[in-house]
Motif scaffolding. Structure first.
Motif, mmCIF file in Angstrom:
data_model
loop_
_atom_site.group_PDB
_atom_site.id
_atom_site.type_symbol
_atom_site.label_atom_id
_atom_site.label_comp_id
_atom_site.label_asym_id
_atom_site.label_seq_id
_atom_site.Cartn_x
_atom_site.Cartn_y
_atom_site.Cartn_z
ATOM 1 N N GLY A 130 -15.327 40.860 -28.177
ATOM 2 C CA GLY A 130 -16.511 41.739 -27.931
ATOM 3 C C GLY A 130 -17.028 42.394 -29.377
ATOM 4 O O GLY A 130 -17.879 42.977 -29.596
ATOM 5 N N GLY A 175 -17.951 46.138 -28.179
ATOM 6 C CA GLY A 175 -18.787 45.995 -26.957
ATOM 7 C C GLY A 175 -19.866 45.225 -26.851
ATOM 8 O O GLY A 175 -20.784 45.606 -26.271
ATOM 9 N N ASN A 176 -19.896 44.068 -27.770
ATOM 10 C CA ASN A 176 -20.724 43.171 -27.530
ATOM 11 C C ASN A 176 -20.578 41.978 -26.838
ATOM 12 O O ASN A 176 -21.389 41.013 -27.207
ATOM 13 C CB ASN A 176 -21.136 42.491 -29.309
ATOM 14 C CG ASN A 176 -21.487 43.687 -29.913
ATOM 15 O OD1 ASN A 176 -22.374 44.437 -29.854
ATOM 16 N ND2 ASN A 176 -20.448 44.254 -30.787
ATOM 17 N N ALA A 178 -19.432 40.065 -22.946
ATOM 18 C CA ALA A 178 -19.585 40.127 -21.491
ATOM 19 C C ALA A 178 -18.829 41.212 -20.950
ATOM 20 O O ALA A 178 -17.577 41.456 -21.165
ATOM 21 C CB ALA A 178 -19.356 38.883 -20.841
ATOM 22 N N TRP A 179 -19.558 42.197 -20.245
ATOM 23 C CA TRP A 179 -19.125 43.531 -19.814
ATOM 24 C C TRP A 179 -17.976 43.108 -19.008
ATOM 25 O O TRP A 179 -16.738 43.629 -19.110
ATOM 26 C CB TRP A 179 -20.126 44.254 -18.911
ATOM 27 C CG TRP A 179 -19.646 45.620 -18.523
ATOM 28 C CD1 TRP A 179 -19.580 46.593 -18.987
ATOM 29 C CD2 TRP A 179 -19.008 45.596 -17.382
ATOM 30 N NE1 TRP A 179 -19.092 47.723 -18.321
ATOM 31 C CE2 TRP A 179 -18.544 47.136 -17.148
ATOM 32 C CE3 TRP A 179 -18.867 44.661 -16.169
ATOM 33 C CZ2 TRP A 179 -18.099 47.622 -16.017
ATOM 34 C CZ3 TRP A 179 -18.387 45.555 -14.861
ATOM 35 C CH2 TRP A 179 -17.933 46.942 -14.714
ATOM 36 N N ILE A 180 -17.980 42.353 -18.140
ATOM 37 C CA ILE A 180 -16.905 42.060 -17.205
ATOM 38 C C ILE A 180 -15.597 41.241 -17.797
ATOM 39 O O ILE A 180 -14.257 41.933 -17.377
ATOM 40 C CB ILE A 180 -17.354 41.168 -15.986
ATOM 41 C CG1 ILE A 180 -16.085 40.687 -14.630
ATOM 42 C CG2 ILE A 180 -17.778 39.699 -16.448
ATOM 43 C CD1 ILE A 180 -15.907 41.838 -13.809
ATOM 44 N N GLU A 182 -14.684 41.925 -20.873
ATOM 45 C CA GLU A 182 -14.162 42.842 -21.622
ATOM 46 C C GLU A 182 -13.311 43.906 -20.936
ATOM 47 O O GLU A 182 -11.951 43.973 -21.307
ATOM 48 C CB GLU A 182 -15.260 44.153 -22.276
ATOM 49 C CG GLU A 182 -15.416 43.952 -23.805
ATOM 50 C CD GLU A 182 -16.690 44.351 -24.389
ATOM 51 O OE1 GLU A 182 -16.996 45.594 -23.859
ATOM 52 O OE2 GLU A 182 -17.472 43.896 -24.976
ATOM 53 N N LYS A 183 -13.746 44.063 -19.592
ATOM 54 C CA LYS A 183 -12.886 45.164 -18.728
ATOM 55 C C LYS A 183 -11.656 44.181 -18.333
ATOM 56 O O LYS A 183 -10.665 44.842 -18.271
ATOM 57 C CB LYS A 183 -13.669 45.577 -17.577
ATOM 58 C CG LYS A 183 -15.021 46.304 -17.839
ATOM 59 C CD LYS A 183 -14.524 47.832 -17.916
ATOM 60 C CE LYS A 183 -15.460 48.639 -18.600
ATOM 61 N NZ LYS A 183 -15.545 48.907 -19.933
#
Lengths: 481, 285
Positions: A130, A175-176, A178-180, A182-183
């Motif tokens: 990301g 942080g670019n 997919a949010w999920i 990344e987590k």
């Protein structure tokens, strides 16, 4: 009849894809098979054996479709980047996969305007999924060093056609992605980090490979040992490895009604898939592992074997390149087939083995899968491991327990590392035993043979022979009933 | 439930047995005699692990990558997750990149470095980790002495001043490890001009039983005059097989032979273990 048509069409399609992956004659070849099909179809109306001709005509149509599908996938619009090969470029893009950390370099997959570029870079600074970065350097096409592994095709199956060696990289922003995802990658990193804190190397790298398939940090000599002794599959994400995870979960909850075990097993697979980053490879392997669970739950082996073939077809349809270039797909498919279809038969033959400690199950599934993937392994790796069977037995008996303690160690360590220390020590004992087995067997003379240039034809012939044997066995079984 | 009760005594016995094994393992692992200095096989780079008789541990450099972790765990008992002191001889990647994972995974009390500025990103990462984990942090300066055990200490010979804007090799920490009558001279990548400077400062006090050959046997170090003053019995060359720099250079090997020094190379022998009881040096492999 309908079923035969389906089989002819699907196997024709797969054959077409395979053919096209070896010989590139363009669209004309597809046209040729269409022509053959039409001729045969016409003959089927004239001749006496209509059905046979019709089936062959459909087979030809399948081949044509297979070639066409591959052709479609392979044809890319030649774009701007192609003209910049060999030149200095300055690109901005996003890292779209987990960095692949090797012994002496890290590999990043950068996506920019729909093109994927592989960046070889130093271990530090560390980048993450990301991250948006700017890379300046010479643009190249991946190249094969002669006689070695076919990297060009390997990368091409993931649509990677460019690379940059040690470009100058500038970090732009994080942080670019997919949010999920990344987590999940952060969670995975934390898990591995907490294993590393209480378990020393190379044991911790091995544990990371076992529990979440993070084989990246496994040292090369250890990987070689594992290959020699035929247990590399426990640390490579394949259907087999994922089925093992599920099995562990199901056994742990075996005191509950079966439906709980099965659903927890299925949930385990899904969580595991997500946690490892849900790459296409893992998703494919997981779907196949789910089929095994389903077969165990329902006992409908025949139906699910058909489902497996259909699944395999759909996966090849989605990305035809995996048929030839994705070892993980090939291994998963064959191992799953063996687990579904051969294991029950092997279990019968291994009646003399006690059921204790799950011994019979382990012996039959090891023997079945090992025998079934052998020709492929010979073709792909050129290594024949003579000790594979005993080593697998000695190691696999303890793998579920090892994984269990590994998950506890990593999980507790994320809360407070002091909690995980005793479990880390228990894990260490298991890991040490498994590494020790691999080490002594790898050292034996004649533990493995290098068979360079095992021909494709030999592999295909072996599988045809396997097919005939299985067909015969099934015939006998039917008679005996 | 009854089944578990019946089997309880066996489980209990099993646990006792494992506990006994563990105790003996620990007793065996902790019973050291004398000093041990391990020149770890980390490929093209350098990492030196010092174990004092009382259990104090010092790691001088960490090699170019994670290989140091595997080599270290061969030297340490599996439950030991701390290294008391870490020294960065100078911030070049083949000496400190492996230290990043060391600081992440092990508990450390003290980090020492020469204080030379570097653009190596791993060096910045180390600084961040030191801050994050609140590790005591000092610049090495001539005259410092680190007491490791009774009669065992590490003397810093160089740098003798602020070297922040120096070339990194020039700024390398040079230190002498002394255990009663035995001594080891650790040099980082120090070049011959610094060697000559040390000769002018220390002269005969440079004399050591074991010399860690500077800069992996490059011709830019290990001058004749320096060798003449150190007069080592053993010279350890920490170097990777078939490295792109052609280290060690032939003229250095010739020079060492000419001085009658036994050469120990990590690319030939793997990790080199040297033990000392304060009087005698024993090469364990």
């Amino acid at each position: 009849m309908n079923q035969k048509i389906a089989i002819a069409l699907l196997s024709g399609f797969v054959a077409g894809v395979l053919l096209r992956s070896f010989f590139d004659f363009g669209w004309q070849l597809a046209g040729f098979f269409v022509f053959l099909g039409i001729v045969l179809a016409a003959l089927s109306f004239l001749g006496e054996q209509k059905r046979i001709f019709l089936l062959i005509a459909i087979l030809m149509a399948g081949i044509a479709l297979g070639i066409a599908r591959y052709e479609l996938r392979d044809s890319r619009n030649t774009n701007l980047l192609d003209q910049k090969i060999g030149q200095r470029v300055n690109l901005q893009g996003i890292i779209i996969d987990e960095p692949d950390e090797r012994e002496n370099y890290t590999r990043l997959t950068l996506e920019t305007n729909g093109d994927k570029i592989l960046l070889y870079t130093h271990h530090y600074p560390e980048f993450h999924y990301g991250d948006k970065i700017r890379a300046a350097g010479f643009l190249k096409k991946p190249q094969n060093i002669k006689d070695s592994f076919d990297w060009v095709s390997y990368f091409a199956k993931d649509d990677i056609y460019y690379e940059m060696i040690y470009p100058k990289i500038e970090f732009v922003s994080a942080g670019n992605g997919a949010w999920i995802k990344e987590k999940l990658f952060i969670l995975k990193e934390k898990f591995v980090g907490s294993l590393n804190k209480v378990i020393s190397e190379p044991h911790s790298a091995f544990m990371a490979g076992l529990t979440i398939g993070a084989k990246k940090s496994m040292p090369q000599d250890l990987q070689d040992e594992f290959k020699k002794t035929g247990i590399i599959h426990v640390v490579v994400l394949s259907g087999y490895n994922i089925t093992l995870v599920t099995d562990t979960i199901m056994k742990f909850f075996s005191f509950l009604p079966r439906i709980f075990g099965v659903s927890l097993g299925a949930m385990g697979i899904i969580l595991f898939t997500i946690m490892t980053g849900a790459s296409a490879t893992v998703v494919r392997a997981s779907i196949m592992a789910l089929l095994v669970i389903l077969a165990r739950a329902t006992g409908r082996i025949y139906t699910i074997t058909r489902a497996l073939f259909l699944t395999g077809f759909l996966m090849i349809f989605q990305n035809p390149k995996i048929l030839r270039f994705d070892a993980s797909f090939q291994l998963s498919f064959l191992a799953t087939l063996a687990l579904l279809y051969l294991v029950p038969y092997f279990k019968e033959k291994f009646r003399f083995v006690p059921e204790k400690f799950n011994l019979r199950e382990i012996i039959s599934s090891t023997a079945a899968t090992q025998i079934f993937v052998l020709p492929l392994l010979l073709y792909k790796m050129g290594i024949f491991s003579a000790v594979s069977l005993p080593v697998n037995l000695l190691v696999l008996i303890f793998v579920p327990a090892t994984m269990f303690f590994g998950f506890i160690t990593g999980g507790l360590g994320m809360i407070w590392d002091v909690l995980s220390i005793p479990f880390g020590w228990i894990s260490y004992v298991f890991l040490q035993y498994e590494l020790w087995i691999a080490e002594i067997f790898a050292k034996l003379p004649f533990s493995s043979f290098n068979i360079s240039q095992f021909p494709l034809l030999a592999m295909l012939t072996l599988y045809v022979i396997y097919g005939i044997i299985i067909y015969k066995i099934r015939g006998e079984d039917k008679k005996s009933i | 439930m009854g089944k578990i009760k019946n089997q309880f005594k066996y489980y209990f016995l099993g646990i006792l047995f494992i506990a006994a094994l563990f105790v003996w393992y620990a007793v065996f692992a902790e019973s050291r005699q004398g000093l041990e200095v391990d020149f770890l096989d980390v490929g093209q780079g350098s990492a030196i692990f010092i174990q004092a008789p009382n259990g104090n541990q010092v790691l001088v450099d960490g090699g170019p990558n994670k290989a140091v972790l595997r080599q270290l765990s061969k030297m340490m008992p599996f439950y030991d997750r701390s290294i008391d002191m870490v020294i960065e001889s100078h911030p070049d990647s083949d000496h400190i990149n492996g230290l990043v994972e060391i600081l992440r995974r092990y508990k450390n009390d003290l980090v020492m470095e020469p204080g030379v500025e570097s653009e190596n990103v791993a060096y910045q990462e180390l600084k961040n980790l030191i801050r994050e984990k609140n590790i005591q942090y000092v610049f090495a300066r001539r005259g410092m002495r680190v007491n490791l055990d009774d009669g065992l200490y590490l003397d810093i010979l160089f740098p003798d001043r602020d070297v922040s804007d120096w070339e990194t090799n020039d700024a390398s920490i040079v230190a002498k490890l002394v255990y009663a009558d035995n001594s080891f001279l650790l040099t980082g990548d120090s070049p011959d001009k610094m060697e000559k400077f040390l000769v002018s400062l220390d002269g005969n006090r440079l004399r050591s039983n074991v010399l860690k050959v500077s800069h992996h046997g490059s011709r830019t170090s290990t001058s004749e005059i320096f060798l003449g003053y150190v007069q080592p019995d053993y010279a350890v060359i920490s170097v990777g097989k078939d490295n792109k720099y052609n280290h060690p250079h032939q003229e250095i090997l010739d020079r060492l032979n000419q001085f009658g020094v036994s050469i120990l190379r990590t690319d030939e022998k793997g990790t080199i273990k040297i033990k000392s009881d304060g009087e005698n040096i024993i090469v364990a492999n």
